[in-house]
Design a protein around this motif. Structure first.
Motif, PDB file in Angstrom:
ATOM      1  N   TYR B  30       0.729  -1.419   0.173  1.00  0.00           N
ATOM      2  CA  TYR B  30      -0.050   0.053  -0.085  1.00  0.00           C
ATOM      3  C   TYR B  30       0.766   1.111  -0.045  1.00  0.00           C
ATOM      4  O   TYR B  30       1.219   1.531   1.075  1.00  0.00           O
ATOM      5  N   SER B  31       0.937   1.776  -1.155  1.00  0.00           N
ATOM      6  CA  SER B  31       1.863   3.002  -1.313  1.00  0.00           C
ATOM      7  C   SER B  31       1.435   4.302  -0.938  1.00  0.00           C
ATOM      8  O   SER B  31       2.188   5.317  -0.838  1.00  0.00           O
ATOM      9  N   GLY B  32       0.005   4.310  -1.102  1.00  0.00           N
ATOM     10  CA  GLY B  32      -0.768   5.850  -0.961  1.00  0.00           C
ATOM     11  C   GLY B  32      -0.646   6.132   0.627  1.00  0.00           C
ATOM     12  O   GLY B  32      -1.578   7.227   0.698  1.00  0.00           O
ATOM     13  N   VAL B  33      -0.199   5.730   1.546  1.00  0.00           N
ATOM     14  CA  VAL B  33      -0.509   6.209   2.967  1.00  0.00           C
ATOM     15  C   VAL B  33       0.555   7.214   3.128  1.00  0.00           C
ATOM     16  O   VAL B  33       1.684   6.933   3.173  1.00  0.00           O
ATOM     17  N   ARG B  34       0.038   8.493   3.659  1.00  0.00           N
ATOM     18  CA  ARG B  34       0.955   9.368   3.917  1.00  0.00           C
ATOM     19  C   ARG B  34       1.435   9.318   5.183  1.00  0.00           C
ATOM     20  O   ARG B  34       2.543   9.819   5.548  1.00  0.00           O
ATOM     21  N   ASN B  35       0.589   8.955   6.144  1.00  0.00           N
ATOM     22  CA  ASN B  35       1.033   9.007   7.717  1.00  0.00           C
ATOM     23  C   ASN B  35       0.152   8.012   8.314  1.00  0.00           C
ATOM     24  O   ASN B  35      -1.011   7.858   7.986  1.00  0.00           O
ATOM     25  N   VAL B  36       0.466   7.403   9.501  1.00  0.00           N
ATOM     26  CA  VAL B  36      -0.120   6.605  10.233  1.00  0.00           C
ATOM     27  C   VAL B  36      -0.200   7.067  11.914  1.00  0.00           C
ATOM     28  O   VAL B  36       1.005   7.282  12.179  1.00  0.00           O
ATOM     29  N   ARG B  37      -1.146   7.502  12.639  1.00  0.00           N
ATOM     30  CA  ARG B  37      -1.261   7.573  13.818  1.00  0.00           C
ATOM     31  C   ARG B  37      -2.071   6.731  14.655  1.00  0.00           C
ATOM     32  O   ARG B  37      -3.059   6.435  14.249  1.00  0.00           O
TER      33      ARG B  37
END
Lengths: 225, 78
Positions: B30-37
């Motif tokens: 999944y390359s389109g994830v900008r950030n995970v919190r």
């Protein structure tokens, strides 16, 4: 000389006996053992220790539940009166959660539980707890924690450094702590919290005795005062 | 009445857990994830007449550590 110390036990504390043993070895006197559910502390205490462990199974956040234990109200009021309070590891987490020390202890930056000896620099050797160390002395003390990553905002960190309230610093970045802070003092200097375990570095059989001077400082200062 | 408290790390506070999960998502392609919190959700079943101020106090005094966390209150049923 009398040295009336108390070690608090929360459900899930597991270094309370080590702490009591260290105090007994260095002071020659048996500390009182206090259960967290007690609402009052005995009169005339010289010193209160909050030990390491996993109080309340680290539910919600490390130290958060213990910070609301019945005994904590009495400890906060004792600290306000100037009684020395010392929190190690989970005890440090409890002191920050209770608002007696600034900042918070977050999950280690690399997510790992760290169990090893670490090298610390004594950054303040003028405190009640550190007077028997040399300035900038390097000491080796064990750590065993998952949530030791000290965080505070830059303004708080500048203030802590400016007021000499960083007692110990890690010599290298072990857990992601801001400015490699391993232990901090409150403004009045009578409350110290630190992640490393000086009570586990008292006798040669522990692999080192660098923790002993902390207890000698404290007991020496209190007894001569 | 059901109230949901969403607790998350404040912006600017490093979230190593979120970063590790971000890497894992990238590892899955999944390359389109900008950030995970990563945060936590706490569900409270409270009396219907519980006011906002009381819930806010619960958050400030126990449910969130406002040194590092922010929180959002959502009333699910009224």
């Amino acid at each position: 000389m009398t040295f009336r110390a108390a070690v608090i036990t929360f459900p899930g504390s597991n270094c309370d006996r080590d702490m009591a043993e260290a105090l007994r070895i260095v002071s020659g006197q048996e500390p009182l053992r206090i259960w967290h559910g007690d609402a009052d502390l005995p009169d005339g205490l010289d010193f209160i220790a909050l030990p390491g462990g996993f109080s309340y199974g680290d539910y919600l956040r490390s130290g958060a539940m213990a910070a609301n234990s019945p005994i904590m109200r009495a400890i906060v009021s004792a600290a306000d009166r100037g009684v020395p309070v010392f929190g190690v590891c989970n005890g440090f987490q409890v002191l920050t959660e209770a608002g007696l020390l600034p900042g918070a202890l977050m999950r280690n930056a690399r997510q790992n539980f760290i169990c090893r000896d670490v090298e610390l620099t004594v950054t303040n050797n003028q405190s009640l707890f550190t007077a028997r160390y040399d300035a900038e002395q390097l000491i080796s003390i064990p750590v065993a924690h998952h949530d030791g990553n000290y965080f505070a905002d830059d303004e708080t960190l500048d203030k802590l450094e400016g007021e000499g309230r960083v007692a110990f610093r890690y010599s290298e970045d072990y857990n992601g702590s801001q400015r490699q802070i391993a232990g901090v003092l409150n403004a009045a200097g009578n409350v110290l919290g630190m992640m490393p375990h000086p009570e586990r570095a008292i006798e040669q059989a522990h692999g080192g005795t660098d923790g002993r001077a902390l207890f000698e400082s404290l007991i020496g200062e209190l007894v001569s005062a | 009445m059901l109230v949901r408290i969403l607790v998350s790390l404040k912006p600017g506070v490093l979230d190593p857990q979120g970063r590790a999960v971000h890497h894992a998502l990238e590892g899955l392609g999944y390359s389109g994830v900008r950030n995970v919190r990563i945060g936590r959700m706490i569900e409270l079943d409270v009396d219907d007449d519980t006011d906002d101020d009381t819930i806010k106090q619960m958050c400030e005094r126990l449910l969130a550590n406002t040194v590092i966390e922010s929180y959002r209150i959502e009333r699910v049923q009224s």
